[in-house]
Motif scaffolding. Structure first.
Motif, PDB file in Angstrom:
ATOM      1  N   MET A   1      -4.609  -0.572   5.581  1.00 37.67           N
ATOM      2  CA  MET A   1      -3.181   0.182   5.759  1.00 37.67           C
ATOM      3  C   MET A   1      -3.889   1.206   5.243  1.00 37.67           C
ATOM      4  O   MET A   1      -3.996   1.460   4.178  1.00 37.67           O
ATOM      5  N   PHE A  33       5.800   1.495  -4.301  1.00 42.00           N
ATOM      6  CA  PHE A  33       4.667   0.443  -3.889  1.00 42.00           C
ATOM      7  C   PHE A  33       3.713   1.163  -2.894  1.00 42.00           C
ATOM      8  O   PHE A  33       3.022   0.584  -2.100  1.00 42.00           O
ATOM      9  N   MET A  34       3.704   2.677  -2.701  1.00 40.14           N
ATOM     10  CA  MET A  34       3.015   3.250  -1.754  1.00 40.14           C
ATOM     11  C   MET A  34       2.722   4.719  -2.479  1.00 40.14           C
ATOM     12  O   MET A  34       3.763   5.149  -2.952  1.00 40.14           O
ATOM     13  N   PRO A  88      -0.567  -9.167   5.931  1.00 35.62           N
ATOM     14  CA  PRO A  88      -0.585  -8.129   5.012  1.00 35.62           C
ATOM     15  C   PRO A  88      -1.879  -8.479   3.943  1.00 35.62           C
ATOM     16  O   PRO A  88      -2.060  -9.596   3.699  1.00 35.62           O
ATOM     17  N   ALA A  89      -2.521  -7.523   3.381  1.00 34.13           N
ATOM     18  CA  ALA A  89      -3.812  -7.651   2.454  1.00 34.13           C
ATOM     19  C   ALA A  89      -2.949  -7.834   1.290  1.00 34.13           C
ATOM     20  O   ALA A  89      -1.630  -7.479   1.089  1.00 34.13           O
ATOM     21  N   ASP A  91      -1.715  -7.465  -2.470  1.00 34.42           N
ATOM     22  CA  ASP A  91      -1.068  -6.622  -3.292  1.00 34.42           C
ATOM     23  C   ASP A  91      -2.118  -6.131  -4.069  1.00 34.42           C
ATOM     24  O   ASP A  91      -2.736  -6.812  -4.533  1.00 34.42           O
ATOM     25  N   LYS A  92      -2.152  -4.710  -4.364  1.00 35.85           N
ATOM     26  CA  LYS A  92      -3.027  -4.085  -5.267  1.00 35.85           C
ATOM     27  C   LYS A  92      -2.419  -3.619  -6.474  1.00 35.85           C
ATOM     28  O   LYS A  92      -1.632  -2.540  -6.479  1.00 35.85           O
ATOM     29  N   VAL A 146      13.232  -4.877  -0.333  1.00 32.29           N
ATOM     30  CA  VAL A 146      12.249  -4.369  -0.854  1.00 32.29           C
ATOM     31  C   VAL A 146      12.778  -3.553  -2.095  1.00 32.29           C
ATOM     32  O   VAL A 146      12.118  -3.869  -3.357  1.00 32.29           O
TER      33      VAL A 146
ATOM     34  N   LYS B  94       0.295  -1.010  -4.904  1.00 35.34           N
ATOM     35  CA  LYS B  94       0.328  -0.999  -3.592  1.00 35.34           C
ATOM     36  C   LYS B  94       0.592  -2.274  -2.671  1.00 35.34           C
ATOM     37  O   LYS B  94      -0.193  -3.093  -2.988  1.00 35.34           O
ATOM     38  N   SER B  95       1.532  -2.230  -2.108  1.00 35.13           N
ATOM     39  CA  SER B  95       1.870  -3.626  -1.284  1.00 35.13           C
ATOM     40  C   SER B  95       2.107  -3.600   0.227  1.00 35.13           C
ATOM     41  O   SER B  95       3.006  -2.919   0.597  1.00 35.13           O
ATOM     42  N   GLU B  96       1.420  -3.977   0.882  1.00 35.37           N
ATOM     43  CA  GLU B  96       1.425  -3.909   2.389  1.00 35.37           C
ATOM     44  C   GLU B  96       2.517  -4.944   2.770  1.00 35.37           C
ATOM     45  O   GLU B  96       3.142  -4.790   3.772  1.00 35.37           O
ATOM     46  N   PHE B  97       2.684  -6.060   1.822  1.00 32.79           N
ATOM     47  CA  PHE B  97       3.706  -6.841   2.298  1.00 32.79           C
ATOM     48  C   PHE B  97       5.304  -6.279   1.890  1.00 32.79           C
ATOM     49  O   PHE B  97       5.808  -6.350   3.247  1.00 32.79           O
ATOM     50  N   LEU B  98       5.359  -5.295   1.061  1.00 32.09           N
ATOM     51  CA  LEU B  98       6.825  -4.602   0.762  1.00 32.09           C
ATOM     52  C   LEU B  98       6.846  -3.678   2.235  1.00 32.09           C
ATOM     53  O   LEU B  98       7.852  -3.615   2.762  1.00 32.09           O
TER      54      LEU B  98
END
Lengths: 178, 178
Positions: A1, A33-34, A88-89, A91-92, A146, B94-98
């Motif tokens: 992403m 989250f981004m 999705p990868a 979460d980080k 979300v 960071k969440s691709e899921f969300l």
DNA sequence: TGATGCATGTAATCCGTTACATGATTCA
DNA sequence: TGAATCATGTAACGGATTACATGCATCA
């Protein structure tokens, strides 16, 4: 992403300028989250326009600088759907706060308390901005999910911290009294 | 906070090889809030050694390759304390899921369920590794705090997801029955 | 008059990941 | 015999941040 996909996804919800996208990554729906900076957003938008995934419309404004409003195209929507299809990868989560707390033996109790209070303030600010999103925004199912997820996770952090912090403060107060 | 400081902090808890540090960032105590690759850890350790913040000891092993055990020095501890004095940067999540969930209108219900199940599995795997840390590790106050925080936050995510997922599954089951 | 908000963009730089290279041992 | 674990390291590459550059309007 990457920022490119991020912008494409954003533009699938509403048309926007690079400036607005950045704003939303700072304060709006996406902020917990981004994130992305102008230095990555503007080139990404130009690139997307070149490839025909989005279109640009230049708007003059009185008293404000001109702006470029980007809109997603059908080709863009198709590309987005394709990339959403990938799982999705994970979460980080990166936390300097937890790093400090793991090394708490190296700092004073007062420093520890200060770090925890800062963390609390950060979490509460995030919760606050979620609350504002809820009041303003259109309450569709997606944003509800979300914001709800963010709310749940942040609240858990606050609750945990409140407990630990009050115990710490009780101990230090007791020691001060002695 | 860069890999360099991360390694220095790690070495303040115990002496270790680059390989062991990486392991702990993958499975151990640090895994739910930090990460780093060999490509950044090894150069960071060499650099720290050059600057005298850590020392190296080479150990031969029978049946296994030689290893370089790094230990923090007094100068290293001082440098670490100095950097711990700075207030921690805000957590980065960071969440691709969300991101996917915010754009759920573009995908099928089945895709949504799959994404949520993947997220659940990821969260539960993290909880599991925290549980393992608790059973093995030395239960000092610091690691207790960090593991407790992770546990609280991850559990909140699981609870939220379980609720949403069961509702979604109920709806799809009902639709299938009709 | 100086800060802040609106608005766009580029270039230098940094930091880190990925992939590659090596090699012995153990377990299935 | 092939995969996995232990173990270290480098070079290429990528992606993003930071800082810089510009400029007008408004508010304190």
């Amino acid at each position: 992403m990457n920022v490119r996909e991020l912008c494409l996804g954003y533009l699938s919800l509403r048309e926007a300028t690079g400036y607005e996208i950045k704003k939303d990554f700072e304060e709006g729906m996406f902020c917990h989250f981004m994130e992305a900076s102008y230095g990555s957003i503007y080139p990404a938008l130009s690139q997307l326009a070149l490839e025909g995934l989005v279109t640009v419309r230049e708007e003059e404004q009185s008293g404000k600088p001109d702006k470029k409003v980007y809109s997603i195209t059908d080709v863009g929507v198709a590309a987005l759907k394709k990339s959403l299809n990938v799982l999705p990868a994970q979460d980080k989560f990166k936390s300097e706060f937890l790093f400090i707390m793991l090394l708490q033996n190296h700092i004073t109790v007062q420093q520890r308390i200060t770090a925890m209070e800062k963390q609390m303030a950060d979490l509460k600010a995030d919760l606050q901005s979620i609350e504002e999103c809820r009041q303003q925004g259109p309450c569709d199912e997606a944003s509800d999910f979300v914001l709800g997820y963010g709310n749940a996770v942040l609240t858990a952090g606050v609750t945990f911290l409140e407990d630990k912090l009050s115990k710490l403060q009780a101990i230090t107060a007791k020691q001060a009294a002695e």
